[in-house]
Design a protein around this motif. Sequence first.
Motif, PDB file in Angstrom:
ATOM      1  N   LYS A   1      34.978  33.250  49.994  1.00 53.02           N
ATOM      2  CA  LYS A   1      34.979  31.860  49.262  1.00 53.02           C
ATOM      3  C   LYS A   1      33.807  31.818  48.608  1.00 53.02           C
ATOM      4  O   LYS A   1      33.752  31.204  47.339  1.00 53.02           O
TER       5      LYS A   1
ATOM      6  N   PHE B   1      43.261  41.353  36.275  1.00 51.27           N
ATOM      7  CA  PHE B   1      42.370  40.619  35.257  1.00 51.27           C
ATOM      8  C   PHE B   1      41.181  39.991  36.246  1.00 51.27           C
ATOM      9  O   PHE B   1      41.667  39.429  37.234  1.00 51.27           O
TER      10      PHE B   1
ATOM     11  N   TYR C   1      39.150  36.167  35.712  1.00 53.01           N
ATOM     12  CA  TYR C   1      39.090  35.021  34.932  1.00 53.01           C
ATOM     13  C   TYR C   1      37.812  34.220  35.640  1.00 53.01           C
ATOM     14  O   TYR C   1      37.697  34.274  36.691  1.00 53.01           O
TER      15      TYR C   1
ATOM     16  N   GLN D   1      35.667  30.461  35.677  1.00 53.28           N
ATOM     17  CA  GLN D   1      35.811  29.015  35.272  1.00 53.28           C
ATOM     18  C   GLN D   1      34.185  28.443  35.616  1.00 53.28           C
ATOM     19  O   GLN D   1      33.921  28.258  36.629  1.00 53.28           O
TER      20      GLN D   1
ATOM     21  N   ARG E   1      33.518  22.628  35.627  1.00 54.70           N
ATOM     22  CA  ARG E   1      34.343  21.599  34.789  1.00 54.70           C
ATOM     23  C   ARG E   1      34.868  22.131  33.510  1.00 54.70           C
ATOM     24  O   ARG E   1      35.067  21.214  32.654  1.00 54.70           O
ATOM     25  N   GLN E   2      34.991  23.296  33.360  1.00 52.04           N
ATOM     26  CA  GLN E   2      35.618  23.829  32.287  1.00 52.04           C
ATOM     27  C   GLN E   2      36.872  24.395  32.533  1.00 52.04           C
ATOM     28  O   GLN E   2      37.287  24.508  33.739  1.00 52.04           O
ATOM     29  N   ARG E   3      37.337  24.819  31.671  1.00 55.33           N
ATOM     30  CA  ARG E   3      38.733  25.562  31.719  1.00 55.33           C
ATOM     31  C   ARG E   3      38.371  27.018  32.187  1.00 55.33           C
ATOM     32  O   ARG E   3      37.635  27.573  32.033  1.00 55.33           O
ATOM     33  N   LEU E   4      39.581  27.666  32.864  1.00 56.04           N
ATOM     34  CA  LEU E   4      39.395  29.167  32.994  1.00 56.04           C
ATOM     35  C   LEU E   4      39.534  29.798  31.593  1.00 56.04           C
ATOM     36  O   LEU E   4      40.258  29.544  30.783  1.00 56.04           O
TER      37      LEU E   4
ATOM     38  N   LEU F   1      39.617  34.078  30.291  1.00 51.35           N
ATOM     39  CA  LEU F   1      39.669  35.410  30.556  1.00 51.35           C
ATOM     40  C   LEU F   1      38.281  36.135  30.514  1.00 51.35           C
ATOM     41  O   LEU F   1      37.525  36.128  29.545  1.00 51.35           O
TER      42      LEU F   1
ATOM     43  N   TYR G   1      38.104  34.049  39.560  1.00 51.31           N
ATOM     44  CA  TYR G   1      39.548  34.441  39.967  1.00 51.31           C
ATOM     45  C   TYR G   1      40.090  35.788  39.643  1.00 51.31           C
ATOM     46  O   TYR G   1      39.907  36.071  38.493  1.00 51.31           O
TER      47      TYR G   1
ATOM     48  N   PHE H   1      47.386  34.717  41.072  1.00 51.81           N
ATOM     49  CA  PHE H   1      45.921  34.557  41.356  1.00 51.81           C
ATOM     50  C   PHE H   1      45.422  34.526  42.663  1.00 51.81           C
ATOM     51  O   PHE H   1      46.151  34.005  43.636  1.00 51.81           O
ATOM     52  N   GLY H   2      44.340  35.172  42.943  1.00 53.81           N
ATOM     53  CA  GLY H   2      43.762  35.176  44.168  1.00 53.81           C
ATOM     54  C   GLY H   2      43.056  33.657  44.397  1.00 53.81           C
ATOM     55  O   GLY H   2      43.210  32.930  43.338  1.00 53.81           O
ATOM     56  N   ARG H   3      42.541  33.438  45.391  1.00 51.07           N
ATOM     57  CA  ARG H   3      41.757  31.857  45.786  1.00 51.07           C
ATOM     58  C   ARG H   3      40.609  31.658  45.342  1.00 51.07           C
ATOM     59  O   ARG H   3      40.329  30.518  45.342  1.00 51.07           O
ATOM     60  N   GLY H   4      40.211  32.640  44.699  1.00 52.03           N
ATOM     61  CA  GLY H   4      38.733  32.215  43.835  1.00 52.03           C
ATOM     62  C   GLY H   4      37.464  32.879  44.765  1.00 52.03           C
ATOM     63  O   GLY H   4      37.424  32.329  46.036  1.00 52.03           O
TER      64      GLY H   4
ATOM     65  N   MET I   1      42.258  26.877  47.773  1.00 52.02           N
ATOM     66  CA  MET I   1      43.832  27.304  47.661  1.00 52.02           C
ATOM     67  C   MET I   1      43.706  28.058  46.218  1.00 52.02           C
ATOM     68  O   MET I   1      44.844  28.559  45.980  1.00 52.02           O
ATOM     69  N   GLY I   2      42.763  28.143  45.294  1.00 56.24           N
ATOM     70  CA  GLY I   2      42.940  28.798  44.100  1.00 56.24           C
ATOM     71  C   GLY I   2      43.834  27.858  43.204  1.00 56.24           C
ATOM     72  O   GLY I   2      44.052  26.790  43.391  1.00 56.24           O
TER      73      GLY I   2
ATOM     74  N   PHE J   1      46.378  22.397  35.744  1.00 53.22           N
ATOM     75  CA  PHE J   1      46.055  23.296  34.440  1.00 53.22           C
ATOM     76  C   PHE J   1      47.362  23.876  33.918  1.00 53.22           C
ATOM     77  O   PHE J   1      48.251  24.235  34.703  1.00 53.22           O
TER      78      PHE J   1
ATOM     79  N   PHE K   1      44.179  28.844  28.942  1.00 48.34           N
ATOM     80  CA  PHE K   1      44.252  27.576  29.908  1.00 48.34           C
ATOM     81  C   PHE K   1      43.861  26.325  28.989  1.00 48.34           C
ATOM     82  O   PHE K   1      43.018  26.504  28.240  1.00 48.34           O
ATOM     83  N   GLY K   2      44.564  25.124  29.491  1.00 52.76           N
ATOM     84  CA  GLY K   2      43.951  23.985  29.005  1.00 52.76           C
ATOM     85  C   GLY K   2      42.941  23.492  29.762  1.00 52.76           C
ATOM     86  O   GLY K   2      42.417  24.026  30.870  1.00 52.76           O
ATOM     87  N   PRO K   3      42.250  22.084  29.440  1.00 52.36           N
ATOM     88  CA  PRO K   3      40.945  21.751  30.078  1.00 52.36           C
ATOM     89  C   PRO K   3      41.145  21.294  31.329  1.00 52.36           C
ATOM     90  O   PRO K   3      40.335  20.898  32.001  1.00 52.36           O
TER      91      PRO K   3
END
Lengths: 109, 115
Positions: free
Chosen positions: A9, A34, A36, A38, A41-44, A46, A86, A99-102, B41-42, B90, B106-108
């Motif tokens: 985690k 893949f 990804y 993040q 506070r930004q978007r994911l 690639l 991720y 997706f994995g849990r990150g 939880m991702g 998202f 992805f969006g913000p």
Amino acid sequence: AQRVTQPEKLLSVFKGAPVELKCNYSYSGSPELFWYVQYSRQRLQLLLRHISRESIKGFTADLNKGETSFHLKKPFAQEEDSAMYYCALSGGGSYIPTFGRGTSLIVHP
Amino acid sequence: NAGVTQTPKFRVLKTGQSMTLLCAQDMNHEYMYWYRQDPGMGLRLIHYSVGEGTTAKGEVPDGYNVSRLKKQNFLLGLESAAPSQTSVYFCASRTPRTGTSYEQYFGPGTRLTVT
């Protein structure tokens, strides 16, 4: 069924240390994998995909079909690498990635 | 190109209230997705769409509905919000497969709190 496991985690390292973020997958066919990223506070976005065999921001990832892994590596971590990472899997031409849990990577100065 | 945009960015709802989250993309993508992101939880897929007029359930669809009346828009609705729906939402769209791969954009995100 396809599954992605990111066992950590949280990964905490110091600047300049090597980094390896683990990703293991379960899929019986030929996977597309893949990473990804993040940032806070930004978007994911690639980072890289296995098919491209590229290095982005010093990160690389190699698909190991024998170990069903796609670990993300960087030889010398930088503070700006601190982010959530991720791993994602698509199998058999599926348009639904899993997706994995990150893993949260923190790079200390 | 604006890419993928989401409206609103933040929202606080009371239990039982309804709302709609709007996702828009200007890349002419066929595939669109709604995810929720919760600590530990991702990303979990709520609903997705493979084209205008089509929708399908993802991993955690209960309590949500979606519509894709126009190719560029994908709406996520909460008919009666519950505290368990407090999350960051998202939206994503996907490029066509080129060669053997593709990419999701992805969006913000929309930060929703249900009290």
